[in-house]
Write an enzyme that holds these catalytic residues in place. Sequence first.
Site, PDB file in Angstrom:
ATOM      1  N   HIS A 176     -10.787  -2.825   1.477  1.00 57.56           N
ATOM      2  CA  HIS A 176     -10.898  -1.356   0.608  1.00 57.56           C
ATOM      3  C   HIS A 176     -11.795  -1.500  -0.531  1.00 57.56           C
ATOM      4  O   HIS A 176     -11.809  -0.496  -1.194  1.00 57.56           O
ATOM      5  CB  HIS A 176      -9.548  -0.649   0.420  1.00 57.56           C
ATOM      6  N   HIS A 222       1.430   2.277   4.077  1.00 55.53           N
ATOM      7  CA  HIS A 222       0.546   3.579   4.169  1.00 55.53           C
ATOM      8  C   HIS A 222       0.664   4.143   5.619  1.00 55.53           C
ATOM      9  O   HIS A 222       0.751   3.395   6.372  1.00 55.53           O
ATOM     10  CB  HIS A 222      -0.965   2.999   3.946  1.00 55.53           C
ATOM     11  N   ARG A 257      -7.575  -1.367  -6.357  1.00 48.44           N
ATOM     12  CA  ARG A 257      -7.735  -2.571  -6.002  1.00 48.44           C
ATOM     13  C   ARG A 257      -8.673  -3.274  -6.728  1.00 48.44           C
ATOM     14  O   ARG A 257      -8.836  -4.517  -6.959  1.00 48.44           O
ATOM     15  CB  ARG A 257      -7.909  -2.566  -4.442  1.00 48.44           C
ATOM     16  N   LYS A 273       1.573   9.522  -5.491  1.00 48.53           N
ATOM     17  CA  LYS A 273       0.169   8.971  -5.219  1.00 48.53           C
ATOM     18  C   LYS A 273      -0.692  10.103  -5.404  1.00 48.53           C
ATOM     19  O   LYS A 273      -0.561  11.221  -4.915  1.00 48.53           O
ATOM     20  CB  LYS A 273      -0.008   8.511  -3.673  1.00 48.53           C
ATOM     21  N   ASP A 330      -0.322  -0.809  -4.823  1.00 44.88           N
ATOM     22  CA  ASP A 330      -1.506  -0.177  -5.395  1.00 44.88           C
ATOM     23  C   ASP A 330      -1.374   1.131  -6.049  1.00 44.88           C
ATOM     24  O   ASP A 330      -2.128   1.621  -6.869  1.00 44.88           O
ATOM     25  CB  ASP A 330      -2.759  -0.088  -4.232  1.00 44.88           C
ATOM     26  N   ASN A 331      -0.397   1.900  -5.634  1.00 43.47           N
ATOM     27  CA  ASN A 331      -0.201   3.230  -6.090  1.00 43.47           C
ATOM     28  C   ASN A 331       1.120   3.751  -5.540  1.00 43.47           C
ATOM     29  O   ASN A 331       1.777   3.102  -4.692  1.00 43.47           O
ATOM     30  CB  ASN A 331      -1.385   4.186  -5.689  1.00 43.47           C
ATOM     31  N   ASP A 382       0.834  -1.100   0.150  1.00 40.77           N
ATOM     32  CA  ASP A 382       0.018  -0.028  -0.251  1.00 40.77           C
ATOM     33  C   ASP A 382       0.805   1.337   0.017  1.00 40.77           C
ATOM     34  O   ASP A 382       1.661   1.513   1.091  1.00 40.77           O
ATOM     35  CB  ASP A 382      -0.947  -0.095   1.257  1.00 40.77           C
ATOM     36  N   ASP A 383       0.692   1.947  -1.127  1.00 43.41           N
ATOM     37  CA  ASP A 383       1.542   3.282  -1.208  1.00 43.41           C
ATOM     38  C   ASP A 383       3.098   3.073  -1.150  1.00 43.41           C
ATOM     39  O   ASP A 383       3.786   4.089  -0.722  1.00 43.41           O
ATOM     40  CB  ASP A 383       1.248   3.999  -0.052  1.00 43.41           C
ATOM     41  N   CYS A 415      -6.086   4.174  -3.778  1.00 41.74           N
ATOM     42  CA  CYS A 415      -6.210   2.647  -3.111  1.00 41.74           C
ATOM     43  C   CYS A 415      -7.681   2.026  -3.880  1.00 41.74           C
ATOM     44  O   CYS A 415      -7.146   0.987  -4.355  1.00 41.74           O
ATOM     45  CB  CYS A 415      -6.393   2.499  -1.546  1.00 41.74           C
ATOM     46  N   SER A 473      -8.240   1.549   5.018  1.00 42.35           N
ATOM     47  CA  SER A 473      -7.100   2.030   5.084  1.00 42.35           C
ATOM     48  C   SER A 473      -6.737   2.266   6.932  1.00 42.35           C
ATOM     49  O   SER A 473      -7.785   2.530   7.474  1.00 42.35           O
ATOM     50  CB  SER A 473      -6.847   3.557   4.563  1.00 42.35           C
ATOM     51  N   LYS A 526      -5.412  -5.458   3.609  1.00 42.65           N
ATOM     52  CA  LYS A 526      -6.326  -4.535   3.521  1.00 42.65           C
ATOM     53  C   LYS A 526      -7.529  -4.994   2.301  1.00 42.65           C
ATOM     54  O   LYS A 526      -6.856  -5.254   1.227  1.00 42.65           O
ATOM     55  CB  LYS A 526      -5.610  -3.157   2.919  1.00 42.65           C
TER      56      LYS A 526
HETATM   57 MG    MG Z   1      -2.713   2.821  -1.584  1.00 44.01          MG
END
Ligand code: MG
Length: 474
Positions: free
Chosen positions: A138, A238, A83, A311, A290-291, A39-40, A79, A161, A136
């Site tokens: 989301h 994240h 996803r 992001k 994811d980003n 994540d991130d 996010c 998140s 996660k």
């Molecule tokens: Mg993310």
Amino acid sequence: MKKQTTILILLVHLSWLLFPSIIAAAPKQTPNFIVIFCDDLGYGDLGSFGNPTIRTPSLDRMAAEGQRWTSFYAADSVCTPSRAALLTGRLPIRTGMFSDTRRVLFPDSAGGLPSSEITMAELLKTRGYATAAIGKWHLGWQPEFLPMKQGFDSYFGIPYSNDMDATFRPSARSEYFNFLKNPKREYWNVPLMRNEQILERPAEQTTITERYTDEAIKFISANKSKPFFLYLAHSMPHVPLFRSKKFENKSARGLYGDVIEELDANVGRLLDTLRHLKLDRKTLVIFTSDNGPWATFEEQGGSAGLLRGAKGGTYEGGMREPTIFWQPGVIKPGVVTDIGSTLDLLPTFCALAGVKAPADRALDGYDLSEALRGRGRGPRQTMFYWRGSRLYAARHGSFKAHFITRSEYGGEPEVTHDPPLLYNLDHDPSEKWNVADKYPEVIAEIRRIAEAHKSGIPPVENQLDKRIAVSRTR
Ligand code: MG
């Protein structure tokens, strides 16, 4: 007993007669699939992707033994849409998992990934795969949207998140930064769920990376004799950043580096488990994110390396991810510069598992299996960069045209470019030198591709703007 056995044998023989095409289509050995989704995580956060201080020996070994993809994209820069796209092989604009205002789902969101969408877990289940989602989610946390309603046999994780359900209201940005520098469990009242029940709240996040991995190892061990699909979506890195005692103050890169080094060690544990169980050659493992990095949080966020942006935005740093494919003996080791996307995982898994991809809807992915085996170039030539309901940019081959740009999170209005900004990403991955005046024919071609793409997308119900009535908030 004898009679039952005879009937069973008869049924097995009959199934050959009734479904010969299905059986004939099945490949000899269907691989297991593991998607490790951070994540991130930024493009420049791993040693094997050029980070000078963060130590990632397990991921570097994975990259050396597998394929390191240098132009691999998440399908969105935040996010929830990213996803949704990974699991369905469809752009968020087709599934309703996009928004121009909220951008992701929140604890008060009423929407989620519609049950009419077909996830890779649902497809693989038709071939007898055991499936688990860990980490996660989301994609909606109302009961009808949880992982077990989307093809997963089990779920363990924080359903959105890790910075949501904040228990404090900072009066200034600097105060929020202070909370992040020394994060405490009770600052974020996020739930940890097992299947459809809340197990712990607030979730203890210092051990979350290790506990997700423990669950993953348990799932792999329990399913070592049958095909499985594991979606392991880490909550880290994240913000707020949490790591266990063992990793405190270990990295030269500070708290963020500690978190990545713990992630790396846990990827190592997972791959060691596969080696130990002799599943390494039978399991395709993909590591990506994811980003891009959350630059808003300065050194609490990661780095996009030489890429521009972060992001939330449609410059490369927002969506290009450090990506590794690994399956010793099957994936041809090397560096791949072809364009790929998380959108391609669903068609690739379908091809490798002998599952028919859904034919009743538009898919936005390509089968990468030949490229993974080293038998040719990847089939993807084009990448679309959506932000909510608007197509901001498109890449075709080496060139990327930005029709619209906007700061990632600053709230400034969008800027329309006519002619669009044009960058040659092979020569200029940092998107520094606009070459629009040199290549009007390239711009015309990308415009044509973008217009055809947009006109083929029917309107759908928006899932991210719906909110629940206050009384339903848990
Ligand atoms: Mg993310």
